[in-house]
Design an enzyme around this catalytic site. Structure first.
Site, PDB file in Angstrom:
ATOM      1  N   LYS A  66      24.851  36.423  17.080  1.00 49.33           N
ATOM      2  CA  LYS A  66      24.404  36.039  18.425  1.00 49.33           C
ATOM      3  C   LYS A  66      25.625  35.659  19.257  1.00 49.33           C
ATOM      4  O   LYS A  66      26.339  34.707  18.906  1.00 49.33           O
ATOM      5  CB  LYS A  66      23.433  34.859  18.355  1.00 49.33           C
ATOM      6  CG  LYS A  66      22.098  35.278  17.754  1.00 49.33           C
ATOM      7  CD  LYS A  66      21.054  34.202  17.861  1.00 49.33           C
ATOM      8  CE  LYS A  66      19.711  34.744  17.392  1.00 49.33           C
ATOM      9  NZ  LYS A  66      19.760  35.525  16.134  1.00 49.33           N
ATOM     10  N   ASP A 105      22.787  40.668  18.389  1.00 58.25           N
ATOM     11  CA  ASP A 105      21.394  40.292  18.659  1.00 58.25           C
ATOM     12  C   ASP A 105      21.271  39.952  20.140  1.00 58.25           C
ATOM     13  O   ASP A 105      22.217  39.471  20.747  1.00 58.25           O
ATOM     14  CB  ASP A 105      21.005  39.051  17.839  1.00 58.25           C
ATOM     15  CG  ASP A 105      20.792  39.376  16.373  1.00 58.25           C
ATOM     16  OD1 ASP A 105      21.030  40.526  15.965  1.00 58.25           O
ATOM     17  OD2 ASP A 105      20.388  38.464  15.628  1.00 58.25           O
ATOM     18  N   GLN A 148      14.877  44.681  24.181  1.00 60.40           N
ATOM     19  CA  GLN A 148      13.643  43.878  24.095  1.00 60.40           C
ATOM     20  C   GLN A 148      12.609  44.461  25.062  1.00 60.40           C
ATOM     21  O   GLN A 148      12.840  44.518  26.273  1.00 60.40           O
ATOM     22  CB  GLN A 148      13.956  42.425  24.460  1.00 60.40           C
ATOM     23  CG  GLN A 148      14.911  41.750  23.482  1.00 60.40           C
ATOM     24  CD  GLN A 148      15.850  40.764  24.160  1.00 60.40           C
ATOM     25  OE1 GLN A 148      16.617  41.136  25.047  1.00 60.40           O
ATOM     26  NE2 GLN A 148      15.812  39.507  23.745  1.00 60.40           N
ATOM     27  N   ARG A 152      18.585  48.455  17.904  1.00 60.57           N
ATOM     28  CA  ARG A 152      17.395  47.848  17.309  1.00 60.57           C
ATOM     29  C   ARG A 152      16.411  47.619  18.465  1.00 60.57           C
ATOM     30  O   ARG A 152      16.789  47.092  19.513  1.00 60.57           O
ATOM     31  CB  ARG A 152      17.740  46.500  16.669  1.00 60.57           C
ATOM     32  CG  ARG A 152      16.515  45.745  16.160  1.00 60.57           C
ATOM     33  CD  ARG A 152      16.818  44.282  15.872  1.00 60.57           C
ATOM     34  NE  ARG A 152      17.837  44.131  14.862  1.00 60.57           N
ATOM     35  CZ  ARG A 152      18.592  43.038  14.741  1.00 60.57           C
ATOM     36  NH1 ARG A 152      18.446  42.014  15.565  1.00 60.57           N
ATOM     37  NH2 ARG A 152      19.503  42.952  13.790  1.00 60.57           N
ATOM     38  N   GLY A 162      10.642  41.175  21.678  1.00 62.54           N
ATOM     39  CA  GLY A 162      11.305  40.073  22.396  1.00 62.54           C
ATOM     40  C   GLY A 162      10.748  38.734  21.968  1.00 62.54           C
ATOM     41  O   GLY A 162       9.528  38.569  21.897  1.00 62.54           O
ATOM     42  N   ALA A 163      11.649  37.776  21.680  1.00 66.42           N
ATOM     43  CA  ALA A 163      11.223  36.525  21.047  1.00 66.42           C
ATOM     44  C   ALA A 163      11.292  35.297  21.940  1.00 66.42           C
ATOM     45  O   ALA A 163      10.839  34.234  21.547  1.00 66.42           O
ATOM     46  CB  ALA A 163      12.078  36.277  19.808  1.00 66.42           C
ATOM     47  N   HIS A 203       6.865  43.614  12.565  1.00 64.65           N
ATOM     48  CA  HIS A 203       5.935  43.430  11.434  1.00 64.65           C
ATOM     49  C   HIS A 203       4.584  44.017  11.772  1.00 64.65           C
ATOM     50  O   HIS A 203       3.608  43.819  11.055  1.00 64.65           O
ATOM     51  CB  HIS A 203       5.771  41.931  11.137  1.00 64.65           C
ATOM     52  CG  HIS A 203       7.070  41.224  10.959  1.00 64.65           C
ATOM     53  ND1 HIS A 203       7.575  40.339  11.866  1.00 64.65           N
ATOM     54  CD2 HIS A 203       8.002  41.345   9.977  1.00 64.65           C
ATOM     55  CE1 HIS A 203       8.750  39.907  11.450  1.00 64.65           C
ATOM     56  NE2 HIS A 203       9.036  40.510  10.316  1.00 64.65           N
ATOM     57  N   ARG A 260       9.792  31.758  15.037  1.00 56.81           N
ATOM     58  CA  ARG A 260       8.871  32.460  14.122  1.00 56.81           C
ATOM     59  C   ARG A 260       7.484  31.828  14.195  1.00 56.81           C
ATOM     60  O   ARG A 260       6.473  32.509  14.109  1.00 56.81           O
ATOM     61  CB  ARG A 260       9.387  32.424  12.669  1.00 56.81           C
ATOM     62  CG  ARG A 260      10.776  32.989  12.443  1.00 56.81           C
ATOM     63  CD  ARG A 260      10.930  34.479  12.699  1.00 56.81           C
ATOM     64  NE  ARG A 260      11.004  34.949  14.039  1.00 56.81           N
ATOM     65  CZ  ARG A 260      12.110  35.007  14.797  1.00 56.81           C
ATOM     66  NH1 ARG A 260      13.237  34.577  14.360  1.00 56.81           N
ATOM     67  NH2 ARG A 260      12.062  35.517  16.027  1.00 56.81           N
TER      68      ARG A 260
HETATM   69  P1  FDA Z   1       3.659  40.791  16.714  1.00 60.62           P
HETATM   70  O1  FDA Z   1       4.071  39.353  16.535  1.00 60.62           O
HETATM   71  O2  FDA Z   1       3.463  41.298  18.091  1.00 60.62           O
HETATM   72  O3  FDA Z   1       2.378  41.044  15.848  1.00 60.62           O
HETATM   73  C1  FDA Z   1       1.580  42.209  15.996  1.00 60.62           C
HETATM   74  C2  FDA Z   1       0.583  42.283  14.872  1.00 60.62           C
HETATM   75  O4  FDA Z   1       1.261  42.562  13.633  1.00 60.62           O
HETATM   76  C3  FDA Z   1      -0.166  40.980  14.608  1.00 60.62           C
HETATM   77  O5  FDA Z   1      -1.260  40.831  15.463  1.00 60.62           O
HETATM   78  C4  FDA Z   1      -0.566  41.131  13.146  1.00 60.62           C
HETATM   79  O6  FDA Z   1      -1.689  41.971  13.036  1.00 60.62           O
HETATM   80  C5  FDA Z   1       0.630  41.865  12.566  1.00 60.62           C
HETATM   81  N1  FDA Z   1       1.590  40.915  11.980  1.00 60.62           N
HETATM   82  C6  FDA Z   1       2.683  40.393  12.576  1.00 60.62           C
HETATM   83  N2  FDA Z   1       3.350  39.570  11.731  1.00 60.62           N
HETATM   84  C7  FDA Z   1       2.631  39.573  10.584  1.00 60.62           C
HETATM   85  C8  FDA Z   1       2.815  38.909   9.331  1.00 60.62           C
HETATM   86  N3  FDA Z   1       3.839  38.088   9.095  1.00 60.62           N
HETATM   87  N4  FDA Z   1       1.898  39.143   8.370  1.00 60.62           N
HETATM   88  C9  FDA Z   1       0.827  39.980   8.583  1.00 60.62           C
HETATM   89  N5  FDA Z   1       0.614  40.627   9.763  1.00 60.62           N
HETATM   90  C10 FDA Z   1       1.516  40.431  10.735  1.00 60.62           C
HETATM   91  N6  FDA Z   1      13.849  39.274  19.179  1.00 60.62           N
HETATM   92  C11 FDA Z   1      14.775  39.125  20.160  1.00 60.62           C
HETATM   93  O7  FDA Z   1      14.436  38.712  21.273  1.00 60.62           O
HETATM   94  N7  FDA Z   1      16.076  39.463  19.914  1.00 60.62           N
HETATM   95  C12 FDA Z   1      16.485  39.974  18.722  1.00 60.62           C
HETATM   96  O8  FDA Z   1      17.683  40.260  18.556  1.00 60.62           O
HETATM   97  C13 FDA Z   1      15.512  40.126  17.687  1.00 60.62           C
HETATM   98  N8  FDA Z   1      15.845  40.621  16.455  1.00 60.62           N
HETATM   99  C14 FDA Z   1      14.861  40.863  15.515  1.00 60.62           C
HETATM  100  C15 FDA Z   1      15.180  41.466  14.292  1.00 60.62           C
HETATM  101  C16 FDA Z   1      14.171  41.775  13.386  1.00 60.62           C
HETATM  102  C17 FDA Z   1      14.521  42.446  12.105  1.00 60.62           C
HETATM  103  C18 FDA Z   1      12.808  41.479  13.701  1.00 60.62           C
HETATM  104  C19 FDA Z   1      11.706  41.849  12.765  1.00 60.62           C
HETATM  105  C20 FDA Z   1      12.507  40.865  14.882  1.00 60.62           C
HETATM  106  C21 FDA Z   1      13.515  40.525  15.790  1.00 60.62           C
HETATM  107  N9  FDA Z   1      13.219  39.880  16.985  1.00 60.62           N
HETATM  108  C22 FDA Z   1      14.181  39.750  17.954  1.00 60.62           C
HETATM  109  C23 FDA Z   1      11.867  39.261  17.179  1.00 60.62           C
HETATM  110  C24 FDA Z   1      10.918  40.203  17.910  1.00 60.62           C
HETATM  111  O9  FDA Z   1      11.309  40.296  19.252  1.00 60.62           O
HETATM  112  C25 FDA Z   1       9.465  39.707  17.847  1.00 60.62           C
HETATM  113  O10 FDA Z   1       9.407  38.449  18.488  1.00 60.62           O
HETATM  114  C26 FDA Z   1       8.905  39.550  16.460  1.00 60.62           C
HETATM  115  O11 FDA Z   1       9.284  40.597  15.622  1.00 60.62           O
HETATM  116  C27 FDA Z   1       7.358  39.497  16.519  1.00 60.62           C
HETATM  117  O12 FDA Z   1       6.820  40.694  16.984  1.00 60.62           O
HETATM  118  P2  FDA Z   1       6.274  41.865  16.016  1.00 60.62           P
HETATM  119  O13 FDA Z   1       6.638  43.157  16.628  1.00 60.62           O
HETATM  120  O14 FDA Z   1       6.799  41.644  14.628  1.00 60.62           O
HETATM  121  O15 FDA Z   1       4.708  41.736  15.940  1.00 60.62           O
END
Ligand code: FDA
Length: 324
Positions: free
Chosen positions: A97, A131, A160, A179, A183-184, A222, A284
């Site tokens: 970061k 990141d 993002q 990547r 977005g977090a 995920h 998270r």
């Molecule tokens: P989201 O949270 O939108 O979930 C969608 C659906 O997936 C859920 O409704 C559920 O059904 C299923 N699900 C999700 N998690 C689950 C679990 N643990 N178990 C079972 N089902 C689940 N952000 C950022 O701003 N800058 C960055 O540099 C990064 N880097 C980064 C690296 C990596 C490897 C990852 C995985 C993520 C990031 N992020 C990030 C975070 C990213 O922006 C985001 O906030 C999270 O990944 C959450 O979004 P998802 O796409 O995972 O699914």
């Protein structure tokens, strides 16, 4: 749902709790999503994942760095991870970061720190991912990436999908390994989509664009719906598996990670380590309050109760103060 997200994002930004948590060690369930406190423990975690066919990207946890000595300490730690990846010949690269390396202190100072890491990693053929953090740090991070890319090709970054500008950025930076994430951070309506459907739709659009037109794509999610969509999209468009990988966080959906490997896809786990776990862990919880199950397992610990009480108190105080 949005209130719960705001609650944890609010906690993630609390500097007082962050420094208290650093002293407190890996607690509150954080040890389940953080691979270790030091480099040796982390290398052992990486070896275990590599043995399952999973590659890794290693992140030395840390944020809220406003002191040059802290940024230099972080740089030294990351350089030691680069050295350890090389010595132990593990299948891993670096995630970092820019704010941890001094972006909030001084642009040139941060640039020099990043350059030293990128140069060292380049000697060993190790990739370095920048990141992406919140909106204020977005453009300076892209600027550093662009400048360094004149000398080094072992770098890439993150797009993002909640940002309106993401589509423009992905076109501009398509020749980098990227990547792609949803977005977090909590971003205002001025810059970012707020509606989950808009973020998800844009996410798919960006992934498809980079798979078709860009360099290597890391699909970091995920979300099984997105993963299934990508599997179908690459099949229809004849995109070979060596053009992309799936990425997931350490401690999350391990069964799915293994299943993807069994199906012949590249899978990379994001492996965070260190004592500065607090902000990472709160984000998270913001994304998925069910992750509180991890906390619940620790809840009978007296110190944990005290910490959660303090955290909730700080959040409420913050909201009341804001309302004034
Ligand atoms: P989201 O949270 O939108 O979930 C969608 C659906 O997936 C859920 O409704 C559920 O059904 C299923 N699900 C999700 N998690 C689950 C679990 N643990 N178990 C079972 N089902 C689940 N952000 C950022 O701003 N800058 C960055 O540099 C990064 N880097 C980064 C690296 C990596 C490897 C990852 C995985 C993520 C990031 N992020 C990030 C975070 C990213 O922006 C985001 O906030 C999270 O990944 C959450 O979004 P998802 O796409 O995972 O699914």
């Amino acid at each position: 749902m949005s209130l719960v997200r705001d609650f944890f994002i609010g906690l993630s930004e609390n500097k007082l709790l962050n420094s208290a948590a650093k002293k407190y060690g890996l607690k509150l369930g954080a040890q389940l999503v953080v691979a270790g406190t030091n480099v040796d423990e982390t290398i052992e975690s990486i070896k275990k994942l590599n043995a399952q066919g999973i590659s890794c990207t290693v992140d030395n946890l840390g944020e809220f760095v406003f002191d040059k000595s802290e940024a230099i300490e972080a740089k030294e730690k990351i350089l030691s991870v680069v050295e350890a990846i090389h010595t132990h010949e593990v299948d891993a690269h670096i995630s970092l970061k820019p704010s941890q390396l001094g972006l909030d202190i001084d642009y040139d100072f941060c640039f020099d720190n990043l350059k030293e890491i990128v140069a060292k990693a380049n000697q060993y053929g190790i990739f370095v991912n920048f990141d992406m953090e919140d909106y204020d740090r977005l453009q300076p991070s892209f600027d550093i990436l662009e400048s360094l890319s004149k000398e080094y090709d072992n770098i890439g970054t993150v797009i993002q999908s909640y940002f309106y500008r993401a589509e423009e950025d992905i076109k501009k930076y398509k020749d980098f390994r990227l990547r792609i994430v949803k977005g977090a951070y909590k971003e205002p309506e001025e810059y970012a989509y707020q509606d989950k459907k808009d973020i998800d739709d844009n996410y798919i659009k960006l992934i498809e664009y980079h798979l078709l037109h860009g360099k290597f794509t890391s699909i970091a999610t995920h979300d099984h719906n997105v993963i299934d969509h990508v599997k179908e999209f690459v099949k229809v468009n004849n995109i070979s598996n060596d053009k992309f990988e799936f990425q997931m966080l350490y401690g999350f959906r391990y069964d799915l990670q293994l299943e993807l490997v069994r199906q012949g896809y590249n899978e990379c786990t994001y492996v965070p380590f260190g004592n500065d776990w607090y902000g990472y862990f709160m984000r998270r919880l913001a994304e998925r309050p069910q992750n509180l199950n991890l906390v619940a397992k620790q809840v009978f610990n007296k110190k944990t109760n005290t910490f959660i009480g303090l955290a909730a108190g700080a959040f409420l105080l913050g909201r009341l103060t804001k309302k004034k």
